[in-house]
Design an enzyme around this catalytic site. Structure first.
Site, PDB file in Angstrom:
ATOM      1  CG  HIS A 215      -8.556   7.270   7.546  1.00  0.00           C
ATOM      2  ND1 HIS A 215      -8.859   6.251   7.188  1.00  0.00           N
ATOM      3  CD2 HIS A 215      -7.192   7.334   7.417  1.00  0.00           C
ATOM      4  CE1 HIS A 215      -7.933   5.264   7.069  1.00  0.00           C
ATOM      5  NE2 HIS A 215      -7.210   6.175   7.236  1.00  0.00           N
TER       6      HIS A 215
ATOM      7  CG  ASP B  95      -1.915   0.830   1.613  1.00  0.00           C
ATOM      8  OD1 ASP B  95      -2.032   1.961   0.364  1.00  0.00           O
ATOM      9  OD2 ASP B  95      -3.200   0.182   1.405  1.00  0.00           O
TER      10      ASP B  95
END
Ligand code: CO
Length: 297
Positions: free
Chosen positions: A164, A86
């Protein structure tokens, strides 16, 4: 809404992480050290003129996410491993996030299924849909291929300096009442498994994030917190990035002190509950009038 200048920066960051991801496909093979993979990714990001938006995650088999090798890690990719890498880069706080899963054994089907799930998710995206519609596309694709989506992992909205940013994107069906709007920037990341379909926190953490200034007892902890805030702001960083010139014991004690004081948030390693293997695919997209633009192709 994004200005044209901001949009251009997002596109640059997206193209850059896509190039790094394609390099990663070539370097992940049996015998390669996990730390070499992570450091190669982070070096490539810097060479291309950006900075890592978070430590490169190299998560193997039942480890779904949040494994970034510590400085002392000597583990290597083994024959048959399913390796998720990732990758996130930021330019001036504008973040692009992408991931790839490499099967070194016979898990090719799972990798293909998760990549298909990501493409199906991209197809349903347009302004006004419930984010649960994205989850439905992921779930249906996973189940049709004989796998389960991971219910308690989600994609996420991105905003400047924020990995986020509020909105979460489920990998399973179900109306949420949260609707997409033009200009939303989303990291879509389906995770699928041949296990139970849930992840759990493992005790270890190698990735952390600055939360806030707190009173800490030792001078070492005060200095470390100061440097973290200056270097990474509120973006995640790796234990490995702090390790230079510090003993492992001292590093761990200092991090522990900062976590206990509430100054740092630890991202625990996430493992599949039943020990199933996990595959992941990820793109960053920007919601447009018609659908979305994938910036990490
Ligand atoms: Co990602």
């Amino acid at each position: 809404m994004l200005s044209d200048v901001e949009l251009e920066i997002y596109r640059r960051a997206g193209k850059l992480v896509a190039e790094v991801r394609e390099e990663v496909r070539k370097i992940v093979k049996p015998g390669e050290m996990l730390i070499t993979i992570a450091e190669t990714v982070e070096d490539l990001i810097r060479q291309k003129g950006a900075r890592p938006a978070f430590p490169c995650n190299v998560s193997v088999n039942e480890v779904a996410a949040h494994y970034s090798p510590p400085a002392t890690d000597e583990s290597r990719v083994k024959e048959g491993d399913l390796v998720k890498v990732d990758i996130g880069a930021q330019i001036d706080g504008y973040i692009a996030d992408t991931a790839v899963t490499v099967a070194t054994g016979d898990d090719l089907e799972m990798v293909q299924a998760v990549e298909r799930a990501l493409e199906e998710a991209i197809k349903v995206i347009k302004p006004g849909i419930d984010v649960g519609d994205i989850g439905e596309a992921v779930e249906a694709t996973a189940l049709a291929a004989g796998f389960k989506p991971i219910r308690n992992l989600t994609g996420h909205a991105l905003s400047r300096w924020t990995l986020h940013a509020g909105l979460t994107i489920p990998n399973v069906r179900g109306a949420t009442g949260e609707r997409l709007e033009v200009g939303d920037i989303l990291a879509l990341e389906p995770f699928i498994t041949n296990g139970a379909g849930y992840v759990e926190d493992a005790p270890q953490a190698f990735i952390f994030r600055y939360v806030g200034d707190r009173p800490v007892r030792t001078r070492m902890a005060r200095k470390m917190l100061f440097d973290i805030k200056r270097n990474y702001d509120s973006l995640p960083f790796a234990e490995r990035w702090l390790a230079k010139g510090m003993s492992k014991l001292r590093l761990e004690l200092t991090l522990r002190e900062l976590i206990n004081a509430g100054a740092l948030y630890p991202y625990h390693v996430l493992k599949e509950r039943a020990g199933g293997k996990v595959a992941q695919a990820e793109h960053t997209v920007i919601v447009t009038e018609q659908g979305c633009e994938v910036i990490t192709r």
